[in-house]
Design a protein around this motif. Structure first.
Motif, PDB file in Angstrom:
ATOM      1  N   LYS A   2     -20.925  11.396 -41.892  1.00  0.00           N
ATOM      2  CA  LYS A   2     -22.327  11.294 -41.499  1.00  0.00           C
ATOM      3  C   LYS A   2     -22.694  12.407 -40.517  1.00  0.00           C
ATOM      4  N   GLN A   3     -23.837  13.025 -40.754  1.00  0.00           N
ATOM      5  CA  GLN A   3     -24.304  14.112 -39.902  1.00  0.00           C
ATOM      6  C   GLN A   3     -25.486  13.624 -39.080  1.00  0.00           C
ATOM      7  N   SER A   4     -25.525  14.024 -37.817  1.00  0.00           N
ATOM      8  CA  SER A   4     -26.698  13.722 -37.004  1.00  0.00           C
ATOM      9  C   SER A   4     -27.661  14.899 -37.106  1.00  0.00           C
ATOM     10  N   GLY A   5     -28.892  14.661 -36.707  1.00  0.00           N
ATOM     11  CA  GLY A   5     -29.872  15.743 -36.706  1.00  0.00           C
ATOM     12  C   GLY A   5     -29.442  16.885 -35.813  1.00  0.00           C
ATOM     13  N   ALA A   6     -28.820  16.549 -34.686  1.00  0.00           N
ATOM     14  CA  ALA A   6     -28.370  17.585 -33.755  1.00  0.00           C
ATOM     15  C   ALA A   6     -27.243  18.406 -34.364  1.00  0.00           C
ATOM     16  N   ASP A   7     -26.324  17.750 -35.085  1.00  0.00           N
ATOM     17  CA  ASP A   7     -25.225  18.482 -35.728  1.00  0.00           C
ATOM     18  C   ASP A   7     -25.773  19.471 -36.746  1.00  0.00           C
ATOM     19  N   GLN A   8     -26.720  18.998 -37.546  1.00  0.00           N
ATOM     20  CA  GLN A   8     -27.322  19.843 -38.582  1.00  0.00           C
ATOM     21  C   GLN A   8     -28.102  20.998 -37.939  1.00  0.00           C
ATOM     22  N   ALA A   9     -28.870  20.700 -36.902  1.00  0.00           N
ATOM     23  CA  ALA A   9     -29.649  21.734 -36.217  1.00  0.00           C
ATOM     24  C   ALA A   9     -28.734  22.773 -35.585  1.00  0.00           C
ATOM     25  N   PHE A  10     -27.650  22.322 -34.956  1.00  0.00           N
ATOM     26  CA  PHE A  10     -26.709  23.269 -34.351  1.00  0.00           C
ATOM     27  C   PHE A  10     -26.142  24.192 -35.421  1.00  0.00           C
ATOM     28  N   GLY A  11     -25.758  23.619 -36.552  1.00  0.00           N
ATOM     29  CA  GLY A  11     -25.194  24.416 -37.631  1.00  0.00           C
ATOM     30  C   GLY A  11     -26.152  25.468 -38.135  1.00  0.00           C
ATOM     31  N   GLU A  12     -27.411  25.089 -38.286  1.00  0.00           N
ATOM     32  CA  GLU A  12     -28.422  26.047 -38.750  1.00  0.00           C
ATOM     33  C   GLU A  12     -28.600  27.184 -37.748  1.00  0.00           C
ATOM     34  N   VAL A  13     -28.656  26.823 -36.469  1.00  0.00           N
ATOM     35  CA  VAL A  13     -28.826  27.833 -35.416  1.00  0.00           C
ATOM     36  C   VAL A  13     -27.610  28.756 -35.378  1.00  0.00           C
ATOM     37  N   LEU A  14     -26.417  28.175 -35.443  1.00  0.00           N
ATOM     38  CA  LEU A  14     -25.204  28.993 -35.417  1.00  0.00           C
ATOM     39  C   LEU A  14     -25.184  29.966 -36.590  1.00  0.00           C
ATOM     40  N   ARG A  15     -25.506  29.496 -37.776  1.00  0.00           N
ATOM     41  CA  ARG A  15     -25.512  30.354 -38.971  1.00  0.00           C
ATOM     42  C   ARG A  15     -26.514  31.500 -38.804  1.00  0.00           C
ATOM     43  N   MET A  41     -17.428  24.295 -40.951  1.00  0.00           N
ATOM     44  CA  MET A  41     -17.760  22.888 -40.715  1.00  0.00           C
ATOM     45  C   MET A  41     -18.871  22.747 -39.674  1.00  0.00           C
ATOM     46  N   LEU A  42     -18.840  23.596 -38.644  1.00  0.00           N
ATOM     47  CA  LEU A  42     -19.916  23.588 -37.648  1.00  0.00           C
ATOM     48  C   LEU A  42     -21.238  23.942 -38.310  1.00  0.00           C
ATOM     49  N   GLU A  43     -21.234  24.993 -39.116  1.00  0.00           N
ATOM     50  CA  GLU A  43     -22.472  25.462 -39.750  1.00  0.00           C
ATOM     51  C   GLU A  43     -23.033  24.444 -40.743  1.00  0.00           C
ATOM     52  N   ARG A  44     -22.171  23.649 -41.342  1.00  0.00           N
ATOM     53  CA  ARG A  44     -22.635  22.636 -42.293  1.00  0.00           C
ATOM     54  C   ARG A  44     -22.963  21.308 -41.611  1.00  0.00           C
ATOM     55  N   GLY A  45     -22.783  21.245 -40.289  1.00  0.00           N
ATOM     56  CA  GLY A  45     -23.103  20.028 -39.555  1.00  0.00           C
ATOM     57  C   GLY A  45     -22.059  18.942 -39.675  1.00  0.00           C
ATOM     58  N   HIS A  46     -20.843  19.317 -40.091  1.00  0.00           N
ATOM     59  CA  HIS A  46     -19.777  18.337 -40.250  1.00  0.00           C
ATOM     60  C   HIS A  46     -18.923  18.173 -39.001  1.00  0.00           C
ATOM     61  N   ARG A  47     -19.068  19.081 -38.056  1.00  0.00           N
ATOM     62  CA  ARG A  47     -18.343  19.000 -36.785  1.00  0.00           C
ATOM     63  C   ARG A  47     -19.290  19.367 -35.661  1.00  0.00           C
ATOM     64  N   GLN A  48     -18.925  18.952 -34.444  1.00  0.00           N
ATOM     65  CA  GLN A  48     -19.701  19.289 -33.258  1.00  0.00           C
ATOM     66  C   GLN A  48     -18.839  20.154 -32.343  1.00  0.00           C
ATOM     67  N   PRO A  49     -19.435  21.106 -31.664  1.00  0.00           N
ATOM     68  CA  PRO A  49     -18.640  21.927 -30.748  1.00  0.00           C
ATOM     69  C   PRO A  49     -18.446  21.216 -29.410  1.00  0.00           C
ATOM     70  N   THR A  50     -17.317  21.489 -28.780  1.00  0.00           N
ATOM     71  CA  THR A  50     -17.143  21.075 -27.390  1.00  0.00           C
ATOM     72  C   THR A  50     -17.949  22.050 -26.530  1.00  0.00           C
ATOM     73  N   LEU A  51     -18.092  21.729 -25.274  1.00  0.00           N
ATOM     74  CA  LEU A  51     -18.794  22.640 -24.368  1.00  0.00           C
ATOM     75  C   LEU A  51     -18.071  23.983 -24.322  1.00  0.00           C
ATOM     76  N   GLN A  52     -16.742  23.955 -24.256  1.00  0.00           N
ATOM     77  CA  GLN A  52     -15.973  25.206 -24.219  1.00  0.00           C
ATOM     78  C   GLN A  52     -16.205  26.026 -25.482  1.00  0.00           C
ATOM     79  N   THR A  53     -16.242  25.362 -26.635  1.00  0.00           N
ATOM     80  CA  THR A  53     -16.475  26.060 -27.894  1.00  0.00           C
ATOM     81  C   THR A  53     -17.881  26.656 -27.923  1.00  0.00           C
ATOM     82  N   LEU A  54     -18.858  25.905 -27.459  1.00  0.00           N
ATOM     83  CA  LEU A  54     -20.232  26.414 -27.398  1.00  0.00           C
ATOM     84  C   LEU A  54     -20.297  27.669 -26.538  1.00  0.00           C
ATOM     85  N   LEU A  55     -19.669  27.636 -25.368  1.00  0.00           N
ATOM     86  CA  LEU A  55     -19.679  28.793 -24.473  1.00  0.00           C
ATOM     87  C   LEU A  55     -18.973  29.988 -25.102  1.00  0.00           C
TER      88      LEU A  55
END
Length: 77
Positions: A2-15, A41-55
């Motif tokens: 299951k993907q959340s809206g935030a996961d999907q949005a993050f993936g789109e922004v990252l891509r 997986m991040l770009e497809r919204g299947h995973r979420q980044p940790t704060l360290q990964t985001l940075l």
């Protein structure tokens, strides 16, 4: 998975940021010390980044992490 809206949005922004920087998933993964499949997986919204990964991703893409978060928030509004 299951993907959340935030996961999907993050993936789109990252891509978009990655493509705008002209780098492949493989290059971004190598620069960030991550696996290419994780970037996918991040770009497809299947995973979420940790704060360290985001940075780390922000540094590799040459943008402030706050800009990534702001773009995700804007997509959620």
């Amino acid at each position: 998975m299951k993907q959340s809206g935030a996961d999907q949005a993050f993936g789109e922004v990252l891509r978009e940021l990655r493509k705008g920087a002209g780098v492949t998933q493989e290059t971004l993964a190598l620069d960030a010390g991550l696996d290419r499949t994780f970037i996918s997986m991040l770009e497809r919204g299947h995973r979420q980044p940790t704060l360290q990964t985001l940075l780390t991703l922000a540094r590799c893409l040459g943008v402030p992490a706050s800009e990534i978060v702001a773009k995700v928030e804007s997509r959620l509004e």
